[in-house]
Design a protein around this motif. Structure first.
Motif, mmCIF file in Angstrom:
data_model
loop_
_atom_site.group_PDB
_atom_site.id
_atom_site.type_symbol
_atom_site.label_atom_id
_atom_site.label_comp_id
_atom_site.label_asym_id
_atom_site.label_seq_id
_atom_site.Cartn_x
_atom_site.Cartn_y
_atom_site.Cartn_z
ATOM 1 N N VAL A 1 67.726 23.789 35.344
ATOM 2 C CA VAL A 1 68.889 22.944 35.606
ATOM 3 C C VAL A 1 68.590 21.503 35.195
ATOM 4 N N ALA A 2 67.421 21.014 35.592
ATOM 5 C CA ALA A 2 67.045 19.637 35.258
ATOM 6 C C ALA A 2 66.927 19.461 33.752
ATOM 7 N N GLY A 3 66.289 20.418 33.085
ATOM 8 C CA GLY A 3 66.103 20.312 31.643
ATOM 9 C C GLY A 3 67.411 20.264 30.883
ATOM 10 N N VAL A 4 68.368 21.095 31.306
ATOM 11 C CA VAL A 4 69.665 21.115 30.629
ATOM 12 C C VAL A 4 70.458 19.847 30.959
ATOM 13 N N LEU B 1 63.994 27.212 23.728
ATOM 14 C CA LEU B 1 65.253 27.693 23.160
ATOM 15 C C LEU B 1 66.331 27.847 24.218
ATOM 16 N N LEU B 2 65.958 28.240 25.426
ATOM 17 C CA LEU B 2 66.950 28.414 26.483
ATOM 18 C C LEU B 2 67.665 27.084 26.748
ATOM 19 N N GLN B 3 66.892 26.019 26.946
ATOM 20 C CA GLN B 3 67.492 24.713 27.208
ATOM 21 C C GLN B 3 68.265 24.201 25.998
ATOM 22 N N ARG B 4 67.708 24.407 24.804
ATOM 23 C CA ARG B 4 68.395 23.952 23.601
ATOM 24 C C ARG B 4 69.733 24.668 23.425
ATOM 25 N N ALA B 5 69.741 25.978 23.632
ATOM 26 C CA ALA B 5 70.983 26.743 23.491
ATOM 27 C C ALA B 5 72.024 26.284 24.496
ATOM 28 N N ALA B 6 71.589 25.953 25.715
ATOM 29 C CA ALA B 6 72.519 25.471 26.728
ATOM 30 C C ALA B 6 73.089 24.114 26.334
ATOM 31 N N SER B 7 72.247 23.234 25.799
ATOM 32 C CA SER B 7 72.721 21.919 25.363
ATOM 33 C C SER B 7 73.724 22.057 24.220
ATOM 34 N N VAL B 8 73.442 22.975 23.297
ATOM 35 C CA VAL B 8 74.357 23.220 22.189
ATOM 36 C C VAL B 8 75.688 23.767 22.708
ATOM 37 N N ASN C 1 67.511 19.967 46.880
ATOM 38 C CA ASN C 1 67.317 18.555 47.216
ATOM 39 C C ASN C 1 68.325 17.678 46.468
ATOM 40 N N GLY C 2 68.316 16.397 46.799
ATOM 41 C CA GLY C 2 69.288 15.488 46.214
ATOM 42 C C GLY C 2 69.191 15.406 44.708
ATOM 43 N N GLN C 3 67.968 15.432 44.178
ATOM 44 C CA GLN C 3 67.793 15.334 42.733
ATOM 45 C C GLN C 3 68.447 16.505 42.016
ATOM 46 N N THR C 4 68.228 17.726 42.524
ATOM 47 C CA THR C 4 68.834 18.904 41.909
ATOM 48 C C THR C 4 70.351 18.873 42.053
ATOM 49 N N LEU C 5 70.842 18.430 43.201
ATOM 50 C CA LEU C 5 72.288 18.331 43.393
ATOM 51 C C LEU C 5 72.909 17.358 42.389
ATOM 52 N N ARG C 6 72.216 16.269 42.113
ATOM 53 C CA ARG C 6 72.718 15.327 41.115
ATOM 54 C C ARG C 6 72.720 15.950 39.721
ATOM 55 N N HIS C 7 71.694 16.746 39.418
ATOM 56 C CA HIS C 7 71.657 17.431 38.132
ATOM 57 C C HIS C 7 72.814 18.425 38.013
ATOM 58 N N LEU C 8 73.129 19.113 39.107
ATOM 59 C CA LEU C 8 74.226 20.074 39.088
ATOM 60 C C LEU C 8 75.572 19.367 38.902
ATOM 61 N N VAL C 9 75.727 18.210 39.509
ATOM 62 C CA VAL C 9 76.948 17.433 39.307
ATOM 63 C C VAL C 9 77.055 17.006 37.842
#
Length: 235
Positions: A129-132, A140-147, A165-173
């Motif tokens: 989640v953070a990487g995307v 490739l997984l993260q790259r494909a998601a970004s594409v 945690n708050g950091q992951t919640l912010r990434h999800l937002v």
């Protein structure tokens, strides 16, 4: 240049990314349902997820033997036992699955010009989640998601972690604001689950609902309290 021959429909798959979070049965259920819906699949199994798969099922997933390893994986139910799943990777189903190594950043899904319908990450770890969300594209997984996001295609992120945690919640937002569907792997019980596979299929079905892929993985709510229990008693 090899243009598509007249009358031939170009292959337009769904990308399925499997990250290192616990929940490999969710990925298996999604893959089986996509094939049952006559969809093509491009599969990216991350390096971390291979350790999770080995731990949860005892199955090794290897690039050089991916077809046989995938066959074994899809034959298992959520309880780890062989099931009666109608998947034929030696026949038509196998022709619709394409495997990409997670380290292959020159793979088809790494480019926006590669035609796909969208992507499902099932399950999605917090690291994924953070990487995307940050656009790291470290594999490739993260790259494909970004594409997928930059091309405006559907991206379903089935996050599987608790607590958040708050950091992951912010990434999800951030992912939500970028157009992704954030879908926690949270099974429900109103569909009349009687087996662990029913709970897994519910989450897989909701992921497919978000992608717009038809399926029959779970009993839908019809506005009748106790309807699933009553129907189960007579099925």
């Amino acid at each position: 240049m090899n243009p598509v021959k007249p009358g031939k429909t170009p292959r337009t798959p769904w990308i399925v990314g499997v990250s290192g979070a616990s929940g490999t049965p969710y990925a298996a259920a999604v893959l089986r349902a996509l094939l049952a819906a006559d969809e093509s699949v491009d599969l990216v199994v991350s390096r971390a997820s291979r350790l999770t798969l080995l731990d949860e099922t005892g199955i090794s997933y290897r690039d050089a033997h991916w077809r046989g390893d995938l066959r074994e994986w899809l034959s298992r139910g959520a309880d780890g036992k062989p099931g009666t799943f109608a998947v034929d990777l030696d026949g038509e189903d196998g022709d619709r699955v394409r495997h990409w190594s997670p380290g292959d950043l020159a793979a088809g899904p790494s480019s926006g010009s590669y035609p796909v319908k969208g992507m499902l990450i099932v399950p999605a770890s917090t690291a994924c989640v953070a990487g995307v969300a940050l656009g790291l594209s470290k594999d490739l997984l993260q790259r494909a998601a970004s594409v997928t996001l930059k091309e405006g295609r559907p991206l379903v992120v089935a996050v599987r972690e608790t607590p958040l945690n708050g950091q992951t919640l912010r990434h999800l937002v951030t992912l939500d604001e970028a157009g992704a569907t954030v879908l926690p792997a949270s099974p429900a019980f109103y569909a009349g689950a009687t087996h662990i596979q029913d709970l897994v299929d519910f989450v897989a079905g909701r992921a497919l609902d978000a992608a717009g892929v038809p399926h029959t993985l779970y009993r839908r709510w019809e506005g009748e309290v106790g309807g699933a229990r009553a129907s189960g008693a007579t099925d």
